[in-house]
Design a protein around this motif. Structure first.
Motif, short mmCIF file in Angstrom:
data_model
loop_
_atom_site.label_atom_id
_atom_site.label_comp_id
_atom_site.label_asym_id
_atom_site.label_seq_id
_atom_site.Cartn_x
_atom_site.Cartn_y
_atom_site.Cartn_z
N THR A 125 0.85 -1.19 0.00
CA THR A 125 0.00 0.00 0.00
C THR A 125 0.88 1.24 0.00
N SER A 126 0.42 2.29 -0.65
CA SER A 126 1.15 3.55 -0.63
C SER A 126 0.61 4.51 0.42
N VAL A 127 -0.43 4.10 1.14
CA VAL A 127 -0.94 4.89 2.26
C VAL A 127 0.03 4.74 3.43
N ILE A 128 0.31 5.82 4.11
CA ILE A 128 1.22 5.82 5.26
C ILE A 128 0.42 6.12 6.52
N ASN A 152 -7.05 6.52 -5.78
CA ASN A 152 -6.90 5.11 -6.11
C ASN A 152 -6.64 4.22 -4.89
N ASN A 153 -6.00 4.79 -3.88
CA ASN A 153 -5.66 3.96 -2.72
C ASN A 153 -6.55 4.23 -1.50
N PHE A 154 -7.57 5.05 -1.67
CA PHE A 154 -8.47 5.34 -0.55
C PHE A 154 -9.50 4.21 -0.46
N THR A 155 -9.01 3.03 -0.01
CA THR A 155 -9.84 1.84 0.06
C THR A 155 -9.74 1.23 1.47
N PRO A 156 -10.72 0.42 1.86
CA PRO A 156 -10.63 -0.25 3.18
C PRO A 156 -9.37 -1.09 3.32
N GLU A 157 -9.01 -1.81 2.25
CA GLU A 157 -7.83 -2.67 2.32
C GLU A 157 -6.55 -1.87 2.55
N SER A 162 -2.16 -0.40 5.85
CA SER A 162 -1.26 0.68 6.29
C SER A 162 -1.24 0.78 7.81
N THR A 163 -2.36 0.50 8.45
CA THR A 163 -2.40 0.49 9.92
C THR A 163 -1.50 -0.59 10.47
N ILE A 164 -1.55 -1.78 9.87
CA ILE A 164 -0.70 -2.88 10.30
C ILE A 164 0.77 -2.55 10.10
#
Length: 247
Positions: A125-128, A152-157, A162-164
């Protein structure tokens, strides 16, 4: 002061109760380490409500942000404590469940099983995520955040993965701060026992296979091992710790 037991850094018998040897007490962190790690060259990561990294050290001089807690025979346990460990993932899971309830009008049951299934094939994921949702011991005013979000990356997954990654990175940063290259990584706590994605991410983050103790109550197991060493059933704590088995 005469009412208090003497202070010692050795595991030894201090008396008897109904003929049963009573050995010295030790802290929960120390007992958990003894019950999880079979040698002094490994790091212990615990993922519970909070999370924690523990590594054996020889000096009371620990880096800033790391506690040096007394261990046995002149050694210390370097402990890095994260206030929001498993709680961070629980908060993210609760957010996803509330979104599902908003969309369907029904409470989402078995959310964690659904999350495990969703993350089976989610590797990057590219979410930080900054998972310091409860601040830190040094600065309780700090808050968490999510960044790097696009359409594009604003998804539940992505939010969940990213939380993990953020949870694991917070302990990895403390590991690097301690500065000891440990041969083995041991992980304990329900947070990692029940979360396959967290196990996978943590192994990748530390670049090592993770080992999970066979026995779930690590602190109780460690107290039993220390009592066996202190009462002479085993000649040393190191020999008692050879009883530890991993999954």
């Amino acid at each position: 002061m005469s009412c208090l037991p003497r202070v010692t850094d050795r595991l030894e018998t201090v008396g008897e109760y109904n003929g049963i040897p009573v050995t010295v007490a030790l802290g929960d962190n120390q007992a958990s380490f003894i019950g999880s790690v079979s040698d002094d060259e490994s790091a212990l990561l615990n993922f519970g409500t909070g999370s924690q990294i523990s590594v054996i050290g020889d000096s009371a001089d620990a880096p800033e942000g790391i506690e040096a807690r007394p261990f046995t025979e002149g050694k210390y346990l370097y402990a890095g404590c994260v206030l929001c460990g498993g709680r961070a993932f629980a908060a993210a899971a609760s957010f996803i469940a509330k979104c599902a309830e908003l969309a369907t009008g029904e409470k989402c049951e078995n959310i964690y099983k659904k999350i495990d299934k969703a993350l089976e094939s989610k590797d990057t994921t590219s979410v930080i995520a900054d998972t310091r949702f409860c601040g830190t011991r040094l600065d309780p005013t700090l808050k968490g955040s999510y960044s790097g979000i696009d359409e594009n990356n604003f998804t539940p997954e992505d939010i969940l993965l990213s939380t993990i990654v953020g949870m694991s990175r917070e302990l990895y940063d403390m590991y690097k701060l301690i500065g000891k290259n440990c041969e083995k990584i041991v992980c304990s706590g329900n947070g990692i026992r029940k979360n396959p994605a967290l196990r996978r991410v943590t192994a990748e983050m530390f670049g090592k296979k993770i080992n999970i103790p066979l026995y779930k109550e690590e602190a109780a197991y460690g107290a039993a091992l220390s009592a066996m060493a202190g009462s002479g059933i085993y000649s040393s704590l190191d020999k008692a710790r050879q009883l530890i088995k991993y999954k």
